[in-house]
Write a protein that holds these residues in place. Structure first.
Motif, mmCIF file in Angstrom:
data_model
loop_
_atom_site.group_PDB
_atom_site.id
_atom_site.type_symbol
_atom_site.label_atom_id
_atom_site.label_comp_id
_atom_site.label_asym_id
_atom_site.label_seq_id
_atom_site.Cartn_x
_atom_site.Cartn_y
_atom_site.Cartn_z
ATOM 1 N N VAL A 161 0.853 -1.180 0.000
ATOM 2 C CA VAL A 161 0.000 0.000 0.000
ATOM 3 C C VAL A 161 0.893 1.235 0.000
ATOM 4 C CG1 VAL A 161 -1.816 1.235 1.230
ATOM 5 C CG2 VAL A 161 -1.761 -1.261 1.279
ATOM 6 N N ALA A 162 0.634 2.163 -0.901
ATOM 7 C CA ALA A 162 1.481 3.352 -1.049
ATOM 8 C C ALA A 162 1.311 4.309 0.130
ATOM 9 C CB ALA A 162 1.152 4.069 -2.348
ATOM 10 N N PRO A 163 2.422 4.793 0.707
ATOM 11 C CA PRO A 163 2.351 5.743 1.824
ATOM 12 C C PRO A 163 2.293 7.186 1.332
ATOM 13 C CG PRO A 163 4.620 5.121 1.457
ATOM 14 C CD PRO A 163 3.802 4.385 0.413
ATOM 15 N N GLU A 164 1.903 8.093 2.227
ATOM 16 C CA GLU A 164 1.917 9.533 1.957
ATOM 17 C C GLU A 164 2.432 10.250 3.192
ATOM 18 O OE1 GLU A 164 -2.047 10.632 0.969
ATOM 19 O OE2 GLU A 164 -1.983 9.768 -1.047
ATOM 20 N N LEU A 165 3.071 11.388 2.988
ATOM 21 C CA LEU A 165 3.589 12.163 4.105
ATOM 22 C C LEU A 165 2.573 13.201 4.538
ATOM 23 C CD1 LEU A 165 5.961 12.822 6.004
ATOM 24 C CD2 LEU A 165 6.786 14.430 4.267
ATOM 25 N N GLU A 166 2.228 13.190 5.830
ATOM 26 C CA GLU A 166 1.319 14.172 6.402
ATOM 27 C C GLU A 166 2.144 15.293 7.048
ATOM 28 O OE1 GLU A 166 -1.948 14.287 6.267
ATOM 29 O OE2 GLU A 166 -2.237 12.365 5.243
#
Length: 358
Positions: A343-348
């Motif tokens: 699952v692709a991560p994202e930076l918050e």
């Protein structure tokens, strides 16, 4: 006294218990009489058999509703040879990351009539070391292993008997065992490149353990290498706990270390990042003016207002949902080839990073 030949579904332990109002609870025989059908046909309706006409099925369902009949779940499981339960084994329930994975997992399992039975491998050594016996005794229909476990030797034996899925980890690779995990290496690169883009040149990583820890360290090292910052980068070992993050950050930031302290730190997870934040404050460092921090997992800790940490969102809820979907498929096709989903991560971005002081 007249003896009852009532099947176990209506009696539980073989006796008809009195209700709170003094009346006997409704039985499968009563349902059959009210619907004008046989007891065996009522059993077929309860099992969801397609061999019942719509008219008779509706008559049985109406009788069940009118009488308030509730079949005994244990007895039904003996008939159907299914308990409609899923075993969930994790290593440490104190980690808030598990909460969101379990929420995603349960949302889909519950929609399919399955309930979770959880075991904490840290608290229950038997559950952590003897997968096969523990979950065979519970007679679960499938197993989901969440996160990194200290001992996976028994997992292969369980997977031969139960549909099994691993969520949030990348190992062990076993035949017919699906894996759903975050792309940890990519997420670590996102965190590190964010610090580099802000202008940080002395960056440290508070490392974790296991294969997930190795992948996140690999992503950190790849990012600093790509920008020519390997010489000034530092990796400090930790254990993924708040106390471990605190101790690692004290070692890293203490002036007695004799080297220039880093201006940016990427922590293995949010918990260790909170420990690093405590260490920075005790040493008189302002976050983010003196020290930028980035965590991982995007748990509720990162969203607490007085912490407000930048963190890599590893889509833990989605990992749980995909793991549930894989398990449902595995229960239907136990011999299907093993799958591995990332699952692709994202930076918050929140408030724990800033450009370094001049």
């Amino acid at each position: 006294m007249e003896r009852s030949n009532e099947p176990a579904e209506g009696r539980g332990d073989g006796r008809i218990a009195a209700r709170a109002d003094g009346r006997r609870p409704p039985t499968i025989r009563g349902v059959a009489e009210r619907a004008g059908v046989s007891k065996s046909l009522v059993s077929l309706v309860l099992q969801g058999s397609p061999r019942v006409s719509d008219a008779k099925r509706q008559a049985v369902l109406d009788a069940i509703e009118e009488l308030g009949y509730r079949p005994n779940a244990a007895a039904r499981s003996l008939v159907a040879r299914r308990t409609h339960t899923v075993g969930v084994l994790l290593n440490d329930m104190r980690n808030p990351w598990f909460v969101e994975v379990l929420d995603g997992l349960n949302s889909l399992l519950e929609a399919h009539g399955l309930r979770m039975l959880m075991a904490d491998g840290r608290l229950d050594r038997r559950a952590g070391q003897d997968f096969a016996r523990t979950f065979q005794e519970l007679r679960v229909d499938g197993l989901v292993v969440v996160g990194t476990l200290p001992d996976t030797d028994g997992l292969a034996a369980v997977a031969q008997r139960l549909p099994t899925v691993i969520a949030g980890n990348h190992e062990p690779r076993l035949p017919h065992v699906d894996i759903v995990a975050n792309d940890d290496e990519r997420g670590a690169r996102l965190a590190t490149e964010h610090l580099i883009a802000l202008g940080h040149r002395r960056i440290a990583h508070l490392a974790g353990q296991g294969l997930v820890g190795e992948l996140r360290r690999r992503g950190f090292e790849a990012a600093v290498r790509a920008h020519g910052l390997t010489a000034s980068a530092v990796v400090e070992s930790g254990d993924g706990t708040e106390e471990g993050g605190y101790r690692a950050a004290v070692r890293l930031l203490n002036p007695s270390r004799g080297t220039e302290r880093p201006t940016g730190v990427f922590a293995f997870n949010d918990i260790s990042c909170v420990g690093a934040l405590s260490a920075a404050q005790e040493l008189g460092l302002d976050v983010p003016a003196d020290l930028s921090l980035v965590g991982y997992d995007n748990t509720y800790l990162a969203r607490i207002r007085h912490l407000w940490l930048n963190s890599v969102n590893n889509a833990s809820h989605e990992v749980g949902r995909r793991a549930a979907r894989c398990l449902l498929g595995r229960m239907e096709r136990p011999d299907a080839p093993a799958g591995h989903q990332l699952v692709a991560p994202e930076l918050e971005i929140r408030g724990s990073t800033a450009p370094p002081r001049p």
